[in-house]
Design a protein around this motif. Structure first.
Motif, mmCIF file in Angstrom:
data_model
loop_
_atom_site.group_PDB
_atom_site.id
_atom_site.type_symbol
_atom_site.label_atom_id
_atom_site.label_comp_id
_atom_site.label_asym_id
_atom_site.label_seq_id
_atom_site.Cartn_x
_atom_site.Cartn_y
_atom_site.Cartn_z
ATOM 1 N N ARG A 187 102.415 24.266 63.294
ATOM 2 C CA ARG A 187 101.642 25.177 64.133
ATOM 3 C C ARG A 187 101.207 26.398 63.328
ATOM 4 O O ARG A 187 100.122 26.930 63.505
ATOM 5 C CB ARG A 187 102.481 25.644 65.326
ATOM 6 C CG ARG A 187 102.722 24.573 66.353
ATOM 7 C CD ARG A 187 101.581 24.406 67.312
ATOM 8 N NE ARG A 187 101.560 25.374 68.394
ATOM 9 C CZ ARG A 187 100.560 25.472 69.256
ATOM 10 N NH1 ARG A 187 99.507 24.691 69.118
ATOM 11 N NH2 ARG A 187 100.584 26.349 70.221
ATOM 12 N N HIS A 229 91.171 24.451 65.379
ATOM 13 C CA HIS A 229 92.083 23.300 65.286
ATOM 14 C C HIS A 229 91.895 22.403 66.497
ATOM 15 O O HIS A 229 91.247 22.794 67.470
ATOM 16 C CB HIS A 229 93.541 23.772 65.229
ATOM 17 C CG HIS A 229 94.049 24.355 66.524
ATOM 18 N ND1 HIS A 229 93.713 25.623 66.951
ATOM 19 C CD2 HIS A 229 94.855 23.844 67.482
ATOM 20 C CE1 HIS A 229 94.298 25.864 68.108
ATOM 21 N NE2 HIS A 229 95.000 24.789 68.474
ATOM 22 N N ASP A 252 94.640 20.133 68.997
ATOM 23 C CA ASP A 252 96.084 20.064 69.193
ATOM 24 C C ASP A 252 96.612 18.744 68.665
ATOM 25 O O ASP A 252 95.936 17.721 68.752
ATOM 26 C CB ASP A 252 96.410 20.253 70.681
ATOM 27 C CG ASP A 252 95.953 21.627 71.158
ATOM 28 O OD1 ASP A 252 95.892 22.546 70.306
ATOM 29 O OD2 ASP A 252 95.641 21.783 72.346
ATOM 30 N N HIS A 291 89.076 24.232 68.945
ATOM 31 C CA HIS A 291 89.158 25.542 69.589
ATOM 32 C C HIS A 291 89.881 26.538 68.696
ATOM 33 O O HIS A 291 90.655 26.149 67.826
ATOM 34 C CB HIS A 291 89.835 25.417 70.954
ATOM 35 C CG HIS A 291 91.184 24.740 70.928
ATOM 36 N ND1 HIS A 291 91.329 23.368 70.793
ATOM 37 C CD2 HIS A 291 92.438 25.237 70.987
ATOM 38 C CE1 HIS A 291 92.605 23.060 70.788
ATOM 39 N NE2 HIS A 291 93.322 24.171 70.893
HETATM 40 FE FE FE2 Z 1 95.373 24.504 70.637
#
Ligand code: FE2
Ligand code: AKG
Length: 657
Positions: free
Chosen positions: A474, A579, A581, A627
């Motif tokens: 992340r 990115h 998800d 996004h």
């Molecule tokens: Fe995201």
């Protein structure tokens, strides 16, 4: 795997050399016919099974065979390739013509035919002839298009010693040559003695050049992440090489008559293209030529410093057809022409007139089929009008895209202006956004009733000092600020430099940013709820049970008709880079997001569209839509409710105590 039955390639040893060659040719011809028959049947079958009309099924044709050494790998050993697209010429009917009063029909009629041939000089001659015929306007126009197309390519520039990226690029290139290229033995030996030092090679070469009074030149790669959906700016592979992007031919398939519609063949040459890259280059080019977006948008799309993604449009797949592969290194090793052309150096391979002609004929046949495919309903369309497929693509896709792209371009101009203003400040990056983001005093601190409890619990979790650390994966997509101001950052700010260092093996990373666990300034992200399969269940479930419950309840309160999610991502002051998800979604696969806290800026960008999500929930598909978060001032929390694949039917609220 394609299998087909054929008699074995047995040639009697009693034959003379000449007879052996002849026999071999015969066997090859048989083999070629048989393979092509099998391909034809197979493609028709696959098309039929997938409901693809016959004329759109595509074609593959084999022209001969050549035995390659086992080590040869058609994909890996490619030196460069060419990709071709055939588009109706009206796509290049631009504002330039309109402004001088040339209508579409006149424009199309004025387009002169020229063909690509195996001898490039022919094409060049054809263009030269056009020029001599002296249509000044036409020539100027083509020249202008050419200049614009060059902007999409990677230039060769003089090495700027102050630019770490170009110095490294040069060193990397030289290191590669030392390993594989001409005169490599001496340099490799030297490298072994001196150790594998990039800088050393550069210095040596520089010294030599200085003596000769020459400047080093280097290919300046650019990032093409805006031209694909599958690669992000921070990934190394987004740095690509595009040697040429050019107008290769203008073809009229109904003869050179008055009413014949011209088609334009556009080509791109490079080593490896990203998924959709050439289609996006062509679509952006068309959007500029037609005047829907300004030409300077190219600068914005390639600007390394600009942190926003600027998604480019794509042309329909209809025009994509042939590409040429170039295996220059292997031609020497195999003593064979591997890219069909006239050649006297190599003995074997695709060099005979008959093969070259057969290939050109096939190319023409394919292009003709494509020109028909562009004319979807098959009816004659007058030259005063666009083909229906063109009109539809432009109206329903390109124009709406342009509207958003213009907004992004305006944003870029503001950013650029602000950056110039702060160029001399200590931290220009931060100062730019200080200027662009509204002051905190411009917003009300009032918290809408529904959100009050969750926000209070988020702040409590923050103050508890127990906010879980963010996973490394992340962190890669979050803009990092180091906690400790005195701490020297180990990673260079430039993505390009990071890319080159990694490529040269200076350190091993698959991505241009690296973080230690817990780094990332004051920002952090963790999950609560369920995790699919074998994954560990989030620790935060037991750490912040009250927050978890309140957050799952908030989803139900905000969207009573939405199936409750299994999981929530909870983010604090996290400025995400573009990115998608990770993982995949279950069922409806739309995530729900909302942001809380006293902040300004920080809009959520989804595929280039700006969304203010401060106390305004938004549903979007985080697995397919790229996004990112715009810089912000103040305190920003965000909650993302989602259900990953493997958690179908699980409701996080049921896990709460
Ligand atoms: Fe995201
Ligand atoms: O905070 C945001 O607005 C975006 C969050 C996000 O993209 C994520 O959590 O993956």
């Amino acid at each position: 795997m394609l299998t087909t039955k054929l008699p074995p390639f047995i040639i009697s040893s009693d034959l003379t050399e000449e007879e052996k060659d002849q026999k071999y040719e015969e066997l090859v011809a048989q083999w070629v016919n048989k393979v092509n028959d099998t391909l034809k049947t197979l493609i028709a079958k696959i098309a039929n099974e997938n409901g693809v009309p016959a004329q759109e099924a595509g074609q593959i044709r084999v022209f001969g065979r050549l035995t390659a050494p086992k080590k040869f790998n058609a994909e890996m050993d490619l030196a460069h390739r060419r990709i071709d697209y055939l588009i109706p010429a009206e796509l290049l009917y631009g504002i330039d013509q309109q402004s001088i009063g040339v209508d579409l029909q006149t424009f199309l009629k004025s387009m002169k035919e020229f063909y690509p041939t195996h001898k490039r000089t022919d094409a060049v001659n054809a263009m030269n002839m056009d020029r001599q015929e002296g249509d000044e306007q036409d020539f100027k126009y083509i020249y202008k298009l050419k200049k614009l197309m060059q902007k999409f390519c990677t230039p060769i520039v003089e090495v700027d010693e102050d630019d770490e990226a170009s110095v490294l690029a040069k060193a990397f290139h030289q290191q590669k040559r030392a390993k594989y290229g001409k005169g490599s033995k001496n340099i490799t030996k030297k490298l072994e003695e001196d150790g594998d030092q990039l800088q050393k090679i550069v210095d040596d070469k520089k010294e030599k050049n200085e003596k000769k009074g020459e400047k080093e030149r280097v290919l300046k790669r650019k990032r093409y992440h805006n031209f694909t959906r599958t690669m992000m700016a921070h990934e190394f592979l987004s740095y690509r090489r595009v040697d040429r992007f050019f107008h290769r031919a203008t073809v009229k398939f109904d003869g050179d008559s008055e009413s014949s519609r011209p088609f334009v063949l556009l080509s791109a040459k490079g080593d490896l293209f990203l998924d959709g890259q050439v289609r996006a280059m062509i679509a952006l080019f068309v959007a500029i030529v037609r005047g829907y977006v300004p030409a300077d948008i190219v600068e914005c799309v390639f600007d390394e410093e600009y942190p926003n993604l600027v998604p480019c449009p794509f042309v329909p797949t209809t025009g994509f057809h042939a590409s040429e592969m170039n295996y220059s290194t292997w031609e020497g090793r195999m003593n064979a022409v591997l890219t069909p052309r006239f050649n006297e150096t190599w003995k074997k391979g695709w060099k005979s007139v008959s093969i070259r002609e057969a290939i050109h004929e096939f190319e023409y046949e394919v292009q003709k089929t494509i020109s028909k495919a562009w004319n979807t309903n098959g009816e004659e369309v007058p030259l005063s009008r666009d083909l229906p497929a063109v009109e539809e693509w432009v109206e329903t896709y390109l124009k709406p895209w342009s509207k958003r792209a213009n907004e992004q371009y305006n944003d870029y101009c503001l950013w650029k202006k602000a950056r110039e203003e702060v160029m001399d400040s200590e931290n220009p990056d931060a100062s730019v956004w200080e200027i662009l983001t509204p002051p905190l005093s411009s917003i009300s601190n009032e918290v809408p009733h529904l959100y009050a409890k969750v926000l209070e619990l988020l702040r409590k979790a923050d103050e508890s000092g127990q906010w879980p650390s963010t996973t490394a994966k992340r962190q890669l997509v979050m803009v990092s600020t180091t906690n400790n101001e005195n701490e020297e950052s180990t990673t260079s700010k430039s993505l390009c430099v990071q890319q080159l260092k990694a490529q040269a093996g200076t350190f091993e990373k698959t991505c241009a940013y690296s973080f230690k666990e817990g780094q990332g300034g004051a920002s952090g992200s963790f999950s609560v709820g369920a995790m699919p399969g074998q994954c560990d269940q989030p620790k935060a479930n037991t750490l912040f049970p009250e927050l978890m419950k309140a957050a799952f309840e908030l989803e139900i309160a905000l969207c009573p008709n939405r199936e409750p999610s299994s999981t929530i991502a909870i983010n604090r002051n996290a400025q995400f880079r573009p990115h998608i998800d990770s993982g995949a979604g279950a069922g409806q696969s739309r995530s729900l997001i909302v942001a809380l806290g006293n902040y300004t800026g920080g809009e959520l960008m989804v595929e280039g569209a700006k969304n203010d999500i401060r106390y305004k929930p938004l549903e979007f598909n985080g697995w397919t839509e790229r996004h990112w978060v715009r810089p912000f001032k103040g305190e920003r929390y965000s909650l993302v409710w989602f259900t990953p694949k493997g958690c179908d039917g699980v409701h996080g609220i049921d896990l709460c105590i």
